[in-house]
Design an enzyme around this catalytic site. Structure first.
Site, short mmCIF file in Angstrom:
data_model
loop_
_atom_site.label_atom_id
_atom_site.label_comp_id
_atom_site.label_asym_id
_atom_site.label_seq_id
_atom_site.Cartn_x
_atom_site.Cartn_y
_atom_site.Cartn_z
N THR A 1 1.69 1.61 6.02
CA THR A 1 1.05 2.77 5.42
C THR A 1 0.44 3.59 6.55
O THR A 1 -0.01 3.02 7.55
CB THR A 1 -0.06 2.36 4.43
OG1 THR A 1 -0.86 3.49 4.10
CG2 THR A 1 -0.96 1.29 5.01
N ASN A 2 0.43 4.89 6.41
CA ASN A 2 -0.18 5.74 7.44
C ASN A 2 -1.70 5.71 7.37
O ASN A 2 -2.38 5.58 8.40
CB ASN A 2 0.30 7.19 7.26
CG ASN A 2 1.75 7.38 7.66
OD1 ASN A 2 2.06 7.66 8.81
ND2 ASN A 2 2.65 7.23 6.71
N THR A 3 -2.25 5.81 6.16
CA THR A 3 -3.70 5.94 6.01
C THR A 3 -4.47 4.79 6.63
O THR A 3 -5.50 4.99 7.28
CB THR A 3 -4.06 6.05 4.51
OG1 THR A 3 -3.47 7.24 3.98
CG2 THR A 3 -5.56 6.10 4.30
N CYS B 1 3.03 9.96 4.79
CA CYS B 1 2.61 8.97 3.80
C CYS B 1 3.88 8.22 3.41
O CYS B 1 4.92 8.86 3.16
CB CYS B 1 1.97 9.63 2.58
SG CYS B 1 1.64 8.48 1.23
N THR B 2 3.81 6.92 3.37
CA THR B 2 5.04 6.15 3.19
C THR B 2 5.68 6.33 1.83
O THR B 2 6.85 5.98 1.65
CB THR B 2 4.80 4.65 3.46
OG1 THR B 2 3.72 4.18 2.64
CG2 THR B 2 4.45 4.42 4.93
N GLU B 3 4.94 6.88 0.85
CA GLU B 3 5.55 7.14 -0.46
C GLU B 3 6.26 8.49 -0.55
O GLU B 3 7.04 8.71 -1.48
CB GLU B 3 4.49 7.08 -1.58
CG GLU B 3 4.07 5.68 -1.99
CD GLU B 3 3.03 5.11 -1.05
OE1 GLU B 3 2.90 3.87 -0.99
OE2 GLU B 3 2.36 5.90 -0.36
N MET C 1 0.84 -1.21 0.00
CA MET C 1 0.00 0.00 0.00
C MET C 1 0.88 1.27 0.00
O MET C 1 0.88 2.01 0.97
CB MET C 1 -0.93 -0.03 1.23
CG MET C 1 -1.87 -1.21 1.23
SD MET C 1 -2.78 -1.41 2.77
CE MET C 1 -1.50 -2.09 3.84
N GLN D 1 -10.88 2.83 -0.65
CA GLN D 1 -10.60 4.08 0.05
C GLN D 1 -11.42 5.22 -0.53
O GLN D 1 -12.08 5.97 0.20
CB GLN D 1 -9.11 4.43 -0.03
CG GLN D 1 -8.22 3.58 0.86
CD GLN D 1 -6.74 3.92 0.66
OE1 GLN D 1 -6.34 4.49 -0.35
NE2 GLN D 1 -5.93 3.55 1.63
#
Length: 234
Positions: free
Chosen positions: A84-86, A198-200, A11, A53
């Site tokens: 993932t943060n979300t 956000c991990t990206e 994710m 989402q």
């Protein structure tokens, strides 16, 4: 023997690959030689996750995260991470569904911010992370941080770049410049540091893009997992 780290990934897989790299590099640095981490990853199909989402189907998303956590528990993980943060929106329900502990992504990040002496931070992430209380509330309530998020138009830019570019590994100079401008506006409002929530985002933003320190949730989360795995070894 170190504990086995469970990872719910995919994710997106772009950031999950960095989790795997950071964890194994850090484990080798801690233990020396050719050591690497004992880990399990259950990687979801982000196409399904992204659709749910944006449809607002958080019940369906929670069911998928619970299934992933239970698979990791059955596989022998000693604790687990949601990469993932979300998707920490449903962290409480997911943690309650298994008997192994969840290492929450916000905690090592907030602890690092507080340890560095910063009290007011800017937060970048998906619209879900920036606008919903599950994340900003944890930073405030558990760690006493004053959290600033970008204004609405800037939040839309941050979110769109994540979903249209970063999750597919598309890193653009124009988007880096846009993020740098948004960071500058947060700093002008009083942000003493910026959380890359956000991990990206760590694929795009570098320290040179900010006048204040950056706290990358991907790296901090992964390193915290290594510390926990080493501390809990039998």
């Amino acid at each position: 023997m170190t504990q086995t780290i469970g990872l719910i990934g995919g994710m997106s897989w772009e950031s999950s690959a960095h989790y795997y790299r950071i964890i194994n590099q850090a484990m080798r640095e801690r233990l020396g030689g050719v050591h690497s981490a004992r880990s399990l990853m259950f990687s979801v199909d982000f196409g399904e996750i992204e659709r749910l989402q944006h449809d607002g189907d958080w019940e369906g998303l929670t069911a998928r995260m619970i299934d992933a956590a239970q698979r990791l528990e059955r596989g022998g993980a000693d604790f687990f991470l949601i990469c993932t943060n979300t998707m920490h929106r449903m962290a409480g329900e997911v943690a309650a569904s298994v008997s192994i502990p969840l290492l929450h992504i916000a905690d090592p990040t907030a602890a690092a911010v507080a340890a560095a002496g910063y009290g007011r931070v800017g937060l970048l992430g998906t619209a879900f992370t920036m606008e919903q209380a599950f994340y900003t509330g944890r930073l405030r309530d558990a760690f006493g941080l004053d959290v600033l998020v970008p204004e609405a138009a800037d939040r839309a830019v941050v979110h769109d770049i994540i979903y249209r570019e970063l999750v597919v590994g598309d890193v653009r100079a124009t988007s880096r410049a846009a993020y740098a401008e948004i960071i500058a506006r947060l700093v002008a409002r009083g942000a003493e540091a910026i959380i890359l929530g956000c991990t990206e985002i760590m694929l795009l933003v570098q320290p040179a893009d900010s006048a204040v320190p950056l706290f990358d949730t991907t790296t901090l989360h992964a390193l915290a997992a290594v510390e926990r795995a080493v501390a809990g070894q039998g």
